[in-house]
Scaffold this motif. Structure first.
Motif, PDB file in Angstrom:
ATOM      1  N   ALA A 289       0.827  -1.210   0.000  1.00 29.50           N
ATOM      2  CA  ALA A 289       0.000   0.000   0.000  1.00 29.50           C
ATOM      3  C   ALA A 289       0.861   1.259   0.000  1.00 29.50           C
ATOM      4  N   VAL A 290       0.425   2.230  -0.800  1.00 33.96           N
ATOM      5  CA  VAL A 290       1.112   3.521  -0.910  1.00 33.96           C
ATOM      6  C   VAL A 290       0.067   4.628  -0.909  1.00 33.96           C
ATOM      7  N   ASP A 291       0.538   5.866  -0.670  1.00 37.62           N
ATOM      8  CA  ASP A 291      -0.330   7.025  -0.834  1.00 37.62           C
ATOM      9  C   ASP A 291      -0.520   7.255  -2.326  1.00 37.62           C
ATOM     10  N   ARG A 292      -1.719   7.638  -2.715  1.00 39.88           N
ATOM     11  CA  ARG A 292      -1.978   7.867  -4.138  1.00 39.88           C
ATOM     12  C   ARG A 292      -1.118   9.004  -4.674  1.00 39.88           C
TER      13      ARG A 292
ATOM     14  N   GLY B  48      -1.679  -0.236 -14.255  1.00 42.51           N
ATOM     15  CA  GLY B  48      -1.987   1.160 -14.536  1.00 42.51           C
ATOM     16  C   GLY B  48      -3.279   1.665 -13.920  1.00 42.51           C
ATOM     17  N   THR B  49      -3.928   0.856 -13.089  1.00 39.84           N
ATOM     18  CA  THR B  49      -5.193   1.242 -12.459  1.00 39.84           C
ATOM     19  C   THR B  49      -4.995   1.314 -10.947  1.00 39.84           C
ATOM     20  N   TRP B  50      -5.576   2.342 -10.334  1.00 32.93           N
ATOM     21  CA  TRP B  50      -5.491   2.561  -8.894  1.00 32.93           C
ATOM     22  C   TRP B  50      -6.668   1.874  -8.199  1.00 32.93           C
ATOM     23  N   PHE B  51      -6.363   1.160  -7.106  1.00 29.71           N
ATOM     24  CA  PHE B  51      -7.391   0.493  -6.300  1.00 29.71           C
ATOM     25  C   PHE B  51      -7.262   0.995  -4.865  1.00 29.71           C
ATOM     26  N   THR B  52      -8.244   1.774  -4.433  1.00 31.29           N
ATOM     27  CA  THR B  52      -8.160   2.419  -3.131  1.00 31.29           C
ATOM     28  C   THR B  52      -8.516   1.475  -1.984  1.00 31.29           C
ATOM     29  N   MET B  53      -7.767   1.629  -0.895  1.00 31.17           N
ATOM     30  CA  MET B  53      -8.053   0.907   0.337  1.00 31.17           C
ATOM     31  C   MET B  53      -8.726   1.851   1.337  1.00 31.17           C
TER      32      MET B  53
END
Length: 193
Positions: free
Chosen positions: A168-171, A184-189
């Motif tokens: 996990a990283v900060d967007r 290439g797609t962001w998946f938010t936690m």
């Protein structure tokens, strides 16, 4: 003998025969089949991934994989075993599959996350196979799911979830949104409370 051509009642043997006749190993084209609904024969998938028939665990993995190849979740939220001739209910406690292993390639937005399920489906997370997070009960923890095929998902095991948390990283710098990249797609936690 009368001219009545009613189909026999659904059962395990009929489903097995139809699944075997459905073609090569792997998922069948169940999304294209529109058979009549034939009821509930007592098939279920427990939260731990155990498949049962009338309350008894199905111990043969080959048989479970065969049934998984004809599994479909419809828009009504119900899960079925589907053959060209019949459709029967499957009671699913959580998700029909478990994501038991994860491989990571690359980093940042170019990172690719690939999962293997308990039934050996392999899926790379992307826009068509998203990763989603849901609140788990009163403790507010998260449960991650990956879309395997159709509307069928795999729940990530605790070990795989721990690996996801490590990735996990900060967007963006200074952002409160935490998640992971894949294909290439962001998946938010980060979920709204």
């Amino acid at each position: 003998m009368t001219g009545n051509s009613a189909a026999p009642s659904p059962g395990l043997e009929g489903l097995l025969q139809a699944a075997r006749e459905g073609g090569a190993a792997g998922a069948r084209p169940v999304e294209k089949w529109n058979p009549p609904y034939c009821g509930d024969i007592g098939m279920a998938i427990r939260r731990d991934g155990t498949w049962t028939y009338q309350g008894s665990p199905i111990g043969r993995i080959g048989l479970v994989k065969l049934f998984a190849s004809i599994l479909r979740k419809d828009a009504d939220g119900r899960t079925y075993l589907v053959t060209p001739a019949e459709k029967v209910d499957v009671a699913v406690e959580d998700a029909p599959f478990l994501a038991v292993e994860m491989a990571v390639e690359g980093e940042g937005a170019a990172q690719r996350l690939t999962f293997r399920t308990n039934l050996d489906d392999v899926v790379t997370v992307d826009a068509e196979h998203p990763l989603r997070f849901e609140r788990s009960g009163p403790d507010g923890g998260l449960k991650p799911y990956v879309q395997v095929r159709g509307r069928l998902e795999a729940l990530c095991t605790r070990a795989v979830y721990a690996e996801l948390v490590d990735l996990a990283v900060d967007r963006a710098e200074g952002s409160d949104e935490v998640g992971v990249w894949s294909s290439g797609t962001w998946f938010t936690m980060t979920l709204e409370r």
